[in-house]
Design a protein around this motif. Structure first.
Motif: not given
Ligand SMILES: [Zn+2]
Length: 492
Positions: A96-108
Motif C-alpha cells: 500500500a505504501r510502496g504504490a503511494a510514494i511518488d518519484a519525487e517522494g523517493r528522492r526526498q
C-alpha cells in the motif's frame, strides 16, 4: 597532504584485534586515513583539533537500509499488524505504501536520510532500493560512505483477500534486473573518492528463483561484493519455503550453494527453533559454517512484538552479527540500544547481549562482512570515519564507561561532530553538506502526498486512516469547554 592531530579525552582505539579505551590520547589523520593513534605524537602537524572534552569512536556501519522509502514508515506502520500474517507488515502495509510514494517522494526520502544517518552515527551505509544512481549522488554530496544495490527479483508476493499470500512470477524481470544491477555496480563503483561502492541484492528468498540466487552468488564471489538477501523475515515466507522444499529457508540456501562469506542476510529472525515457527533444525550452525553474516534490524520487528531468539545465541553459535536500521527511525544509536536490551530479554540474562557485543556488531563485524580491515576501527591505516561524542552533556554524564553510556544513555544530541573519509560532515551539532530544514520540510510534503495517495496499492483499496487510524480521535469543536463549565458548552 595536510596532517591533523586530534587531541581527545577518550578514544576507542583498536589494538590486538579489539577495541580498547585510550584516555588523553591523540589520533593523527592524513588525507582520508588515520596514520597514528596513541598516547602522544610529536611530529609536526598542520592543524590541531581540540577534542579533550570529547569521546572519539569509530563510525557505525549500518548494514540494512531502504533510504527511498523507510523515512515514510513513520506515523503509519506502528501499532498496526495483521494476525492473519503473524504481524508482518509485508503483506498489507508495504504494498500500500510502496504504490503511494511518488518519484519525487523517493528522492526526498533519500535526501532526508543523508542527514538522519549522519546525525545518528552511521558513517557507512548499505542501501537496497531501486534508485541507486540518485543514492550515489546524494551520498557523494553528503560525504557519506555508501554501499548501494539496486534490488531485483523474479516475482512478488501479494494477497488478494487479506487472508492468503500468493506469488506472481516474472522470471524475465528477475534476469533483466540482475543484469541492470551488475551494470549499476560497474557504473558507480569507487566513485566519490572510493567512498561509493556497489553490491548485489536479489530481493527476497521467496521471490527469487534458485537459478537467479545461484547466479547472484557466483557474481558476488567473482566481483568480491556483498550479497544481500531478505531471509526468514515472516512466518508466511518460512512456511512457503518449507512447503516448496521441505527445508527451512537457511537450509534451502545452503542446499543451492548460495551461502558464502559475502552474504549479508537481512533479518533471519524466523529460524529453526524460533517460537513463531516451531520447526526443528540448526540454522545457526549452517550460517556460521559458511561464514554468512546477518543484518539484524531489531526495531522493525520489536515494534510488532517479534524478536530474534536470541541475539546472544546467534553470537554464541559463531554467526557474524551486524546491525542495521531498516525502517524509521534510521538511528544506529537506537539500533545498538534495542539490540542490547531485547537480546537480554529473550535470553533472560543481563550479562549477555552486552554493550561490547552490540558495539562490535556495529563496527568490527560489519567491516568483516565487507572484507574491510580499514573500517569500524581507529587504528593506523584505517579510514578516518570518526564520531565525536560529548562527555559532559546531560545524558552522557556521569561518564565512567564510555561504551555503556553510548549504548544505554546517549541521544543523537550527544553526538557533536562526525568525520568521514577525513572530512567533516557534521560539526557542533550541524550537518554540513545537507540543508536539514529544507530536507525535513520536503519529507513532510512527501508524507502528505503519500498519505493522500494510499488506496490503490492495498488489496481492498483501504485508505490511510483505515489502515493506520490516528492514535487519538479528533477533538470535537462542539464539545469545547470553558473553565468552570462542567458539561461543556453546547452549540445551538
Ligand atoms: Zn529490508
Amino acid at each position: 597532504m595536510s596532517r591533523k592531530r586530534i587531541d581527545a579525552g577518550i578514544i576507542v582505539a583498536f589494538q590486538d584485534g579489539e577495541h580498547r579505551i585510550l584516555r588523553d590520547g591523540c589520533i593523527v589523520v592524513e588525507g582520508n586515513s588515520v596514520v597514528y593513534v596513541g598516547p602522544s605524537y610529536d611530529e609536526p602537524v598542520d592543524e590541531v583539533i581540540d577534542a579533550r572534552n570529547q569521546l572519539v569512536t569509530p563510525g557505525f556501519i549500518n548494514t540494512h537500509t531502504h533510504l527511498s522509502e523507510s523515512p515514510l514508515d513513520k506515523s503509519m506502520l506502528e501499532d498496526v499488524g495483521s494476525r492473519q500474517f503473524s504481524m508482518s507488515g509485508l503483506a498489507e502495509m508495504l504494498p500500500a505504501r510502496g504504490a503511494a510514494i511518488d518519484a519525487e517522494g523517493r528522492r526526498q526520502s533519500v535526501d532526508y536520510s543523508m542527514a538522519e544517518l549522519i546525525r545518528t552515527g552511521t558513517t557507512t551505509v548499505m542501501e537496497i532500493g531501486g534508485i541507486g544512481d540518485y543514492v550515489a549522488e546524494a551520498s557523494d554530496k553528503a560525504g557519506l560512505r555508501a554501499y548501494i544495490a539496486n534490488g531485483y527479483r523474479s516475482g512478488r508476493w501479494l494477497t488478494t483477500d487479506g487472508k492468503k499470500m500468493t506469488y506472481e512470477w516474472n522470471e524475465e524481470a528477475g534476469k533483466t534486473g540482475f543484469k541492470a544491477a551488475l551494470e549499476f555496480i560497474d557504473r558507480i563503483d569507487s566513485t566519490g573518492n572510493s567512498r561509493i561502492k556497489g553490491f548485489l541484492s536479489p530481493a527476497q528468498i521467496d521471490t527469487c528463483t534458485a537459478e537467479l540466487l545461484q547466479e547472484s552468488a557466483e557474481a558476488a564471489k567473482s566481483l568480491e561484493v556483498p550479497l544481500a538477501l531478505h531471509v526468514s523475515q515472516s512466518v508466511f515466507e518460512f512456511d512457503e519455503i518449507v512447503q516448496r522444499h521441505g527445508m527451512t529457508p537457511v537450509e534451502w540456501l545452503e542446499s543451492i550453494g548460495f551461502l558464502n562469506k559475502h552474504c549479508i542476510l537481512g533479518h533471519v529472525i524466523l529460524t529453526a527453533g524460533n517460537s513463531w515457527v516451531q520447526f526443528d533444525g540448526d540454522d545457526l550452525s549452517i550460517l556460521a559454517r559458511h561464514e554468512a553474516s546477518v543484518a539484524h534490524n531489531v526495531w522493525v520487528f520489536a515494534r510488532r512484538g517479534i524478536a530474534m531468539e536470541s541475539f546472544p545465541s546467534y553470537l554464541d553459535a559463531g554467526v557474524n552479527m551486524c546491525l542495521g536500521t531498516d525502517t524509521a527511525p534510521q538511528s544506529m544509536i537506537e539500533a545498538l540500544r534495542w539490540t542490547a536490551v531485547i537480546g537480554k530479554i529473550m535470553r533472560r540474562n543481563t550479562q549477555k547481549s552486552t554493550a561490547a557485543d552490540v558495539f562490535n556488531a556495529a563496527t568490527l563485524n560489519g567491516a568483516k562482512m565487507l572484507g574491510r580491515d580499514d573500517l569500524g576501527r581507529i587504528s593506523a591505516g584505517a579510514k578516518a570515519d570518526l564520531l565525536f561524542w560529548s562527555t559532559d552533556s546531560m545524558f552522557m554524564a556521569p561518564l565512567r564507561d564510555p561504551i555503556k553510556n553510548i549504548v544505554y544513555s546517549a541521544t543523537p544530541e550527544d553526538l557533536a561532530s562526525v568525520m568521514i573519509d577525513g572530512a567533516w560532515v557534521m560539526s557542533d551539532g550541524r550537518v554540513l553538506n545537507v540543508d536539514e530544514a529544507a530536507v525535513t520540510a520536503a519529507l513532510q510534503d512527501a508524507g502528505d502526498r503519500m498519505w493522500a495517495n494510499i488506496g490503490p496499492g492495498h488489496w481492498a483499496g483501504r485508505k490511510t486512516d483505515e489502515l493506520a487510524p490516528q492514535t487519538f480521535a479528533d477533538f470535537r469543536a462542539d464539545g469545547a469547554a470553558l473553565a468552570g463549565s462542567a458539561a461543556g458548552s453546547t452549540v445551538a
